[in-house]
Motif scaffolding. Structure first.
Motif, PDB file in Angstrom:
ATOM      1  N   ILE A  67       4.952 -15.254   7.133  1.00 40.14           N
ATOM      2  CA  ILE A  67       4.539 -13.858   7.276  1.00 40.14           C
ATOM      3  C   ILE A  67       4.423 -13.522   8.761  1.00 40.14           C
ATOM      4  O   ILE A  67       3.807 -14.271   9.516  1.00 40.14           O
ATOM      5  CB  ILE A  67       3.191 -13.606   6.584  1.00 40.14           C
ATOM      6  N   GLU A  68       5.028 -12.407   9.157  1.00 38.81           N
ATOM      7  CA  GLU A  68       4.960 -11.968  10.549  1.00 38.81           C
ATOM      8  C   GLU A  68       4.660 -10.474  10.611  1.00 38.81           C
ATOM      9  O   GLU A  68       5.405  -9.666  10.072  1.00 38.81           O
ATOM     10  CB  GLU A  68       6.274 -12.245  11.265  1.00 38.81           C
ATOM     11  N   LEU A  69       3.562 -10.129  11.261  1.00 34.85           N
ATOM     12  CA  LEU A  69       3.219  -8.734  11.507  1.00 34.85           C
ATOM     13  C   LEU A  69       4.170  -8.215  12.580  1.00 34.85           C
ATOM     14  O   LEU A  69       4.328  -8.830  13.622  1.00 34.85           O
ATOM     15  CB  LEU A  69       1.773  -8.620  11.990  1.00 34.85           C
ATOM     16  N   PHE A  70       4.852  -7.084  12.315  1.00 31.71           N
ATOM     17  CA  PHE A  70       5.754  -6.560  13.335  1.00 31.71           C
ATOM     18  C   PHE A  70       5.439  -5.132  13.757  1.00 31.71           C
ATOM     19  O   PHE A  70       6.037  -4.622  14.700  1.00 31.71           O
ATOM     20  CB  PHE A  70       7.226  -6.694  12.924  1.00 31.71           C
ATOM     21  N   ASP A  71       4.481  -4.485  13.097  1.00 25.30           N
ATOM     22  CA  ASP A  71       4.132  -3.134  13.503  1.00 25.30           C
ATOM     23  C   ASP A  71       2.700  -2.823  13.087  1.00 25.30           C
ATOM     24  O   ASP A  71       2.299  -3.115  11.967  1.00 25.30           O
ATOM     25  CB  ASP A  71       5.093  -2.126  12.861  1.00 25.30           C
ATOM     26  N   LEU A  72       1.952  -2.238  14.007  1.00 29.12           N
ATOM     27  CA  LEU A  72       0.572  -1.843  13.765  1.00 29.12           C
ATOM     28  C   LEU A  72       0.335  -0.580  14.567  1.00 29.12           C
ATOM     29  O   LEU A  72       0.468  -0.594  15.787  1.00 29.12           O
ATOM     30  CB  LEU A  72      -0.382  -2.957  14.216  1.00 29.12           C
ATOM     31  N   TYR A  73       0.057   0.548  13.872  1.00 25.73           N
ATOM     32  CA  TYR A  73      -0.166   1.782  14.627  1.00 25.73           C
ATOM     33  C   TYR A  73      -0.965   2.793  13.825  1.00 25.73           C
ATOM     34  O   TYR A  73      -1.043   2.724  12.606  1.00 25.73           O
ATOM     35  CB  TYR A  73       1.156   2.401  15.076  1.00 25.73           C
ATOM     36  N   ALA A  74      -1.544   3.700  14.554  1.00 26.97           N
ATOM     37  CA  ALA A  74      -2.211   4.864  13.975  1.00 26.97           C
ATOM     38  C   ALA A  74      -1.444   6.068  14.502  1.00 26.97           C
ATOM     39  O   ALA A  74      -1.291   6.235  15.706  1.00 26.97           O
ATOM     40  CB  ALA A  74      -3.669   4.917  14.414  1.00 26.97           C
ATOM     41  N   TRP A  75      -0.950   6.868  13.617  1.00 29.06           N
ATOM     42  CA  TRP A  75      -0.047   7.956  13.985  1.00 29.06           C
ATOM     43  C   TRP A  75      -0.583   9.242  13.405  1.00 29.06           C
ATOM     44  O   TRP A  75      -1.265   9.242  12.378  1.00 29.06           O
ATOM     45  CB  TRP A  75       1.330   7.630  13.427  1.00 29.06           C
ATOM     46  N   ASN A  76      -0.237  10.338  14.021  1.00 31.19           N
ATOM     47  CA  ASN A  76      -0.776  11.621  13.560  1.00 31.19           C
ATOM     48  C   ASN A  76      -0.285  12.027  12.171  1.00 31.19           C
ATOM     49  O   ASN A  76      -0.845  12.907  11.554  1.00 31.19           O
ATOM     50  CB  ASN A  76      -0.496  12.731  14.581  1.00 31.19           C
ATOM     51  N   LYS A  77       0.740  11.396  11.648  1.00 38.27           N
ATOM     52  CA  LYS A  77       1.216  11.724  10.294  1.00 38.27           C
ATOM     53  C   LYS A  77       0.497  10.913   9.219  1.00 38.27           C
ATOM     54  O   LYS A  77       0.731  11.106   8.037  1.00 38.27           O
ATOM     55  CB  LYS A  77       2.721  11.501  10.201  1.00 38.27           C
ATOM     56  N   LEU A  78      -0.382  10.014   9.646  1.00 37.44           N
ATOM     57  CA  LEU A  78      -1.203   9.265   8.700  1.00 37.44           C
ATOM     58  C   LEU A  78      -2.502  10.034   8.462  1.00 37.44           C
ATOM     59  O   LEU A  78      -2.952  10.774   9.326  1.00 37.44           O
ATOM     60  CB  LEU A  78      -1.525   7.880   9.255  1.00 37.44           C
ATOM     61  N   PRO A  79      -3.123   9.818   7.310  1.00 36.23           N
ATOM     62  CA  PRO A  79      -4.421  10.465   7.075  1.00 36.23           C
ATOM     63  C   PRO A  79      -5.447  10.039   8.130  1.00 36.23           C
ATOM     64  O   PRO A  79      -5.366   8.947   8.691  1.00 36.23           O
ATOM     65  CB  PRO A  79      -4.817   9.947   5.690  1.00 36.23           C
ATOM     66  N   GLU A  80      -6.394  10.904   8.377  1.00 35.41           N
ATOM     67  CA  GLU A  80      -7.467  10.632   9.340  1.00 35.41           C
ATOM     68  C   GLU A  80      -8.191   9.340   8.963  1.00 35.41           C
ATOM     69  O   GLU A  80      -8.488   9.090   7.801  1.00 35.41           O
ATOM     70  CB  GLU A  80      -8.464  11.799   9.344  1.00 35.41           C
ATOM     71  N   GLY A  81      -8.441   8.498   9.946  1.00 32.25           N
ATOM     72  CA  GLY A  81      -9.173   7.258   9.730  1.00 32.25           C
ATOM     73  C   GLY A  81      -8.327   6.127   9.172  1.00 32.25           C
ATOM     74  O   GLY A  81      -8.856   5.108   8.744  1.00 32.25           O
ATOM     75  N   LYS A  82      -7.002   6.281   9.194  1.00 37.25           N
ATOM     76  CA  LYS A  82      -6.105   5.258   8.639  1.00 37.25           C
ATOM     77  C   LYS A  82      -5.164   4.738   9.721  1.00 37.25           C
ATOM     78  O   LYS A  82      -4.940   5.380  10.741  1.00 37.25           O
ATOM     79  CB  LYS A  82      -5.264   5.841   7.492  1.00 37.25           C
ATOM     80  N   LYS A  83      -4.634   3.539   9.477  1.00 34.74           N
ATOM     81  CA  LYS A  83      -3.597   2.980  10.332  1.00 34.74           C
ATOM     82  C   LYS A  83      -2.572   2.275   9.445  1.00 34.74           C
ATOM     83  O   LYS A  83      -2.835   1.982   8.281  1.00 34.74           O
ATOM     84  CB  LYS A  83      -4.166   2.026  11.370  1.00 34.74           C
ATOM     85  N   SER A  84      -1.425   2.040  10.012  1.00 36.53           N
ATOM     86  CA  SER A  84      -0.328   1.440   9.269  1.00 36.53           C
ATOM     87  C   SER A  84      -0.078   0.030   9.788  1.00 36.53           C
ATOM     88  O   SER A  84      -0.106  -0.210  10.998  1.00 36.53           O
ATOM     89  CB  SER A  84       0.929   2.297   9.454  1.00 36.53           C
ATOM     90  N   ILE A  85       0.152  -0.905   8.866  1.00 33.92           N
ATOM     91  CA  ILE A  85       0.559  -2.250   9.242  1.00 33.92           C
ATOM     92  C   ILE A  85       1.852  -2.577   8.501  1.00 33.92           C
ATOM     93  O   ILE A  85       1.994  -2.268   7.323  1.00 33.92           O
ATOM     94  CB  ILE A  85      -0.522  -3.308   8.930  1.00 33.92           C
ATOM     95  N   ALA A  86       2.802  -3.145   9.205  1.00 35.39           N
ATOM     96  CA  ALA A  86       4.062  -3.546   8.590  1.00 35.39           C
ATOM     97  C   ALA A  86       4.301  -5.011   8.922  1.00 35.39           C
ATOM     98  O   ALA A  86       4.056  -5.453  10.042  1.00 35.39           O
ATOM     99  CB  ALA A  86       5.206  -2.684   9.107  1.00 35.39           C
TER     100      ALA A  86
END
Length: 122
Positions: A67-86
């Motif tokens: 398993i390798e994490l390759f993306d971690l971000y909080a972007w304005n198109k995500l709901p408030e208080g959320k972040k994305s991990i890929a």
């Protein structure tokens, strides 16, 4: 005489130590006989959670490795208080896995992530 002798010596202590390590910490390599399938998954989690909250339980699944994490971000198109991990992971089959079996393993990964507060990103 043109014959040559080759001697191979295995260090059984080192081999036993290697085999006793958790599966996800071993160095692996693929052979032509292996059926290795790579998949990427992207989850949305609460900003205050770490990616370990989701990935650590997934790492414990017997059906996947590397398993390798390759993306971690909080972007304005995500709901408030959320972040994305890929992250990407590998499924190592016996050479005979069907698409249905592979999809079942991916669903295990998704369900494990959801059980730990993640939502599959659409």
């Amino acid at each position: 005489d043109s014959s040559q002798t080759t001697v191979i010596s295995l260090g059984m202590d080192a081999l036993n130590e290697y085999m006793s390590k958790p599966k996800d910490t071993r160095v692996s390599y693929a052979t032509l006989q292996d059926q290795i399938v790579y998949r990427d998954v992207c989850f949305v989690i609460d900003k205050d959670k770490t990616w370990h909250t989701v990935l650590d339980p997934i790492k414990k699944l017997d059906t996947i490795w590397n398993i390798e994490l390759f993306d971690l971000y909080a972007w304005n198109k995500l709901p408030e208080g959320k972040k994305s991990i890929a992250f990407s992971f590998s499924i190592n089959g016996d050479g005979n896995m069907t698409s249905e079996q592979i999809n079942e393993i991916v669903q295990q990964v998704v369900k494990t992530g959801e059980a730990h507060g993640a939502t599959l990103r659409s």
